[in-house]
Design a protein around this motif. Structure first.
Motif, PDB file in Angstrom:
ATOM      1  N   HIS A 194      -8.181   3.761  -3.279  1.00 32.22           N
ATOM      2  CA  HIS A 194      -9.204   4.273  -2.362  1.00 32.22           C
ATOM      3  C   HIS A 194      -8.687   5.562  -1.725  1.00 32.22           C
ATOM      4  O   HIS A 194      -7.709   5.537  -0.971  1.00 32.22           O
ATOM      5  CB  HIS A 194      -9.514   3.236  -1.284  1.00 32.22           C
ATOM      6  N   ASN A 195      -9.316   6.685  -2.056  1.00 28.17           N
ATOM      7  CA  ASN A 195      -8.966   7.988  -1.479  1.00 28.17           C
ATOM      8  C   ASN A 195      -7.473   8.306  -1.578  1.00 28.17           C
ATOM      9  O   ASN A 195      -6.857   8.749  -0.602  1.00 28.17           O
ATOM     10  CB  ASN A 195      -9.427   8.083  -0.023  1.00 28.17           C
ATOM     11  N   GLY A 196      -6.874   8.062  -2.733  1.00 34.65           N
ATOM     12  CA  GLY A 196      -5.471   8.392  -2.937  1.00 34.65           C
ATOM     13  C   GLY A 196      -4.492   7.395  -2.355  1.00 34.65           C
ATOM     14  O   GLY A 196      -3.290   7.631  -2.338  1.00 34.65           O
ATOM     15  N   VAL A 197      -4.990   6.276  -1.865  1.00 28.59           N
ATOM     16  CA  VAL A 197      -4.131   5.191  -1.390  1.00 28.59           C
ATOM     17  C   VAL A 197      -4.264   4.056  -2.406  1.00 28.59           C
ATOM     18  O   VAL A 197      -5.381   3.673  -2.778  1.00 28.59           O
ATOM     19  CB  VAL A 197      -4.534   4.712   0.022  1.00 28.59           C
ATOM     20  N   TYR A 198      -3.130   3.543  -2.865  1.00 30.72           N
ATOM     21  CA  TYR A 198      -3.099   2.506  -3.896  1.00 30.72           C
ATOM     22  C   TYR A 198      -2.653   1.205  -3.256  1.00 30.72           C
ATOM     23  O   TYR A 198      -1.645   1.159  -2.559  1.00 30.72           O
ATOM     24  CB  TYR A 198      -2.148   2.922  -5.024  1.00 30.72           C
ATOM     25  N   LEU A 199      -3.451   0.152  -3.488  1.00 33.20           N
ATOM     26  CA  LEU A 199      -3.190  -1.129  -2.849  1.00 33.20           C
ATOM     27  C   LEU A 199      -2.972  -2.211  -3.899  1.00 33.20           C
ATOM     28  O   LEU A 199      -3.692  -2.270  -4.898  1.00 33.20           O
ATOM     29  CB  LEU A 199      -4.374  -1.534  -1.963  1.00 33.20           C
ATOM     30  N   GLY A 200      -1.990  -3.063  -3.642  1.00 38.82           N
ATOM     31  CA  GLY A 200      -1.750  -4.246  -4.455  1.00 38.82           C
ATOM     32  C   GLY A 200      -1.892  -5.474  -3.566  1.00 38.82           C
ATOM     33  O   GLY A 200      -1.449  -5.469  -2.412  1.00 38.82           O
ATOM     34  N   PHE A 201      -2.539  -6.501  -4.076  1.00 39.40           N
ATOM     35  CA  PHE A 201      -2.783  -7.736  -3.324  1.00 39.40           C
ATOM     36  C   PHE A 201      -2.131  -8.889  -4.061  1.00 39.40           C
ATOM     37  O   PHE A 201      -2.161  -8.944  -5.287  1.00 39.40           O
ATOM     38  CB  PHE A 201      -4.289  -8.026  -3.235  1.00 39.40           C
ATOM     39  N   GLU A 202      -1.612  -9.864  -3.307  1.00 39.82           N
ATOM     40  CA  GLU A 202      -1.020 -11.067  -3.900  1.00 39.82           C
ATOM     41  C   GLU A 202      -1.305 -12.248  -2.989  1.00 39.82           C
ATOM     42  O   GLU A 202      -1.079 -12.178  -1.780  1.00 39.82           O
ATOM     43  CB  GLU A 202       0.492 -10.876  -4.028  1.00 39.82           C
ATOM     44  N   GLU A 261       0.833  -1.199   0.000  1.00 47.46           N
ATOM     45  CA  GLU A 261       0.000   0.000   0.000  1.00 47.46           C
ATOM     46  C   GLU A 261       0.870   1.251   0.000  1.00 47.46           C
ATOM     47  O   GLU A 261       1.850   1.333   0.723  1.00 47.46           O
ATOM     48  CB  GLU A 261      -0.854  -0.047   1.268  1.00 47.46           C
ATOM     49  N   GLY A 262       0.519   2.203  -0.839  1.00 48.75           N
ATOM     50  CA  GLY A 262       1.265   3.458  -0.887  1.00 48.75           C
ATOM     51  C   GLY A 262       0.435   4.567  -1.496  1.00 48.75           C
ATOM     52  O   GLY A 262      -0.724   4.369  -1.875  1.00 48.75           O
ATOM     53  N   THR A 263       1.031   5.741  -1.616  1.00 51.22           N
ATOM     54  CA  THR A 263       0.333   6.897  -2.160  1.00 51.22           C
ATOM     55  C   THR A 263       0.806   7.229  -3.565  1.00 51.22           C
ATOM     56  O   THR A 263       0.366   8.208  -4.144  1.00 51.22           O
ATOM     57  CB  THR A 263       0.528   8.126  -1.255  1.00 51.22           C
ATOM     58  N   SER A 264       1.674   6.408  -4.123  1.00 50.21           N
ATOM     59  CA  SER A 264       2.174   6.617  -5.481  1.00 50.21           C
ATOM     60  C   SER A 264       1.386   5.744  -6.446  1.00 50.21           C
ATOM     61  O   SER A 264       1.115   4.580  -6.158  1.00 50.21           O
ATOM     62  CB  SER A 264       3.659   6.243  -5.543  1.00 50.21           C
ATOM     63  N   LYS A 265       1.022   6.304  -7.605  1.00 53.63           N
ATOM     64  CA  LYS A 265       0.313   5.506  -8.607  1.00 53.63           C
ATOM     65  C   LYS A 265       1.191   4.386  -9.160  1.00 53.63           C
ATOM     66  O   LYS A 265       0.690   3.394  -9.657  1.00 53.63           O
ATOM     67  CB  LYS A 265      -0.162   6.382  -9.757  1.00 53.63           C
ATOM     68  N   VAL A 266       2.478   4.564  -9.103  1.00 51.36           N
ATOM     69  CA  VAL A 266       3.401   3.528  -9.565  1.00 51.36           C
ATOM     70  C   VAL A 266       3.925   2.843  -8.320  1.00 51.36           C
ATOM     71  O   VAL A 266       4.640   3.425  -7.539  1.00 51.36           O
ATOM     72  CB  VAL A 266       4.559   4.129 -10.378  1.00 51.36           C
ATOM     73  N   MET A 267       3.514   1.602  -8.143  1.00 53.64           N
ATOM     74  CA  MET A 267       3.758   0.937  -6.889  1.00 53.64           C
ATOM     75  C   MET A 267       4.209  -0.496  -7.054  1.00 53.64           C
ATOM     76  O   MET A 267       3.569  -1.259  -7.746  1.00 53.64           O
ATOM     77  CB  MET A 267       2.440   0.916  -6.120  1.00 53.64           C
ATOM     78  N   SER A 268       5.266  -0.856  -6.413  1.00 56.95           N
ATOM     79  CA  SER A 268       5.761  -2.214  -6.279  1.00 56.95           C
ATOM     80  C   SER A 268       5.713  -3.008  -7.562  1.00 56.95           C
ATOM     81  O   SER A 268       5.563  -2.493  -8.638  1.00 56.95           O
ATOM     82  CB  SER A 268       5.025  -2.937  -5.154  1.00 56.95           C
ATOM     83  N   ARG A 269       5.884  -4.287  -7.452  1.00 58.60           N
ATOM     84  CA  ARG A 269       5.979  -5.166  -8.628  1.00 58.60           C
ATOM     85  C   ARG A 269       4.625  -5.427  -9.276  1.00 58.60           C
ATOM     86  O   ARG A 269       4.534  -6.137 -10.263  1.00 58.60           O
ATOM     87  CB  ARG A 269       6.618  -6.472  -8.226  1.00 58.60           C
ATOM     88  N   PHE A 270       3.552  -4.879  -8.719  1.00 59.53           N
ATOM     89  CA  PHE A 270       2.223  -5.140  -9.267  1.00 59.53           C
ATOM     90  C   PHE A 270       1.897  -4.297 -10.483  1.00 59.53           C
ATOM     91  O   PHE A 270       0.845  -4.431 -11.055  1.00 59.53           O
ATOM     92  CB  PHE A 270       1.153  -4.935  -8.200  1.00 59.53           C
ATOM     93  N   GLY A 271       2.746  -3.386 -10.866  1.00 60.56           N
ATOM     94  CA  GLY A 271       2.504  -2.617 -12.079  1.00 60.56           C
ATOM     95  C   GLY A 271       2.071  -1.201 -11.814  1.00 60.56           C
ATOM     96  O   GLY A 271       2.071  -0.729 -10.694  1.00 60.56           O
TER      97      GLY A 271
END
Length: 165
Positions: free
Chosen positions: A139-147, A96-106
């Motif tokens: 969600h509200n400017g927080v970007y989440l990736g799930f694995e 989870e982060g506030t950047s649109k470009v986040m982790s290995r999820f793309g």
């Protein structure tokens, strides 16, 4: 062919070329609530009976196609025990982060998701069933990736999201 009938293509927008994540520290839920400088989300101490095992703060470094390098902070929530080096098990990782470009999820910038909309993708599996499921959500400017190897854990976590605290 007449050169006046053709125009050079517009330069492409810079895009992530490579990204690395480095764990900075393990934190408590209370600490995680303020790391992102906006309300962080989580599904709670457990998801579908799988207990939270760790919350880590990560530093994400992104190298861009135009030569820039940016850094951002993210949270990683681990549920269950992830077997190293082999698929399977019952576990879930949420980044989870506030950047649109986040982790290995793309890149969320290219995902075309509306806020609150979950995109779910299964990958791998020679028998037609995916080995891993990946989900993306804003969600509200927080970007989440799930694995997770289990689709139901990704869905349960996404449905249970709420502010930490």
């Amino acid at each position: 062919r007449n050169e006046e009938d053709f125009a050079a293509p517009a330069p492409a927008e810079p895009r992530p070329r490579r990204q690395t994540g480095t764990d900075e520290q393990t934190v408590t839920p209370a600490d995680a609530a303020t790391v992102l400088e906006r309300p962080a989300l989580w599904p709670g101490e457990s998801v579908a009976g799988i207990e939270l095992t760790e919350i880590a703060v990560m530093k994400l470094t992104t190298e861009w196609s135009d030569g820039r390098e940016t850094e951002a902070r993210a949270l990683r929530f681990e549920y269950g025990e992830r077997p190293r080096g082999r698929p399977g098990g019952r576990w879930l990782i949420i980044t989870e982060g506030t950047s649109k470009v986040m982790s290995r999820f793309g890149s969320f910038a290219d995902a075309g998701l509306r806020p609150g909309e979950l995109r779910l993708t299964g990958l791998g599996g020679l028998d037609g069933e995916p080995d891993l499921w990946f989900g993306w959500l804003e969600h509200n400017g927080v970007y989440l990736g799930f694995e997770s190897p289990q689709r139901d854990l990704v869905l349960a976590a996404a449905r249970a999201l709420r502010p930490i605290g």
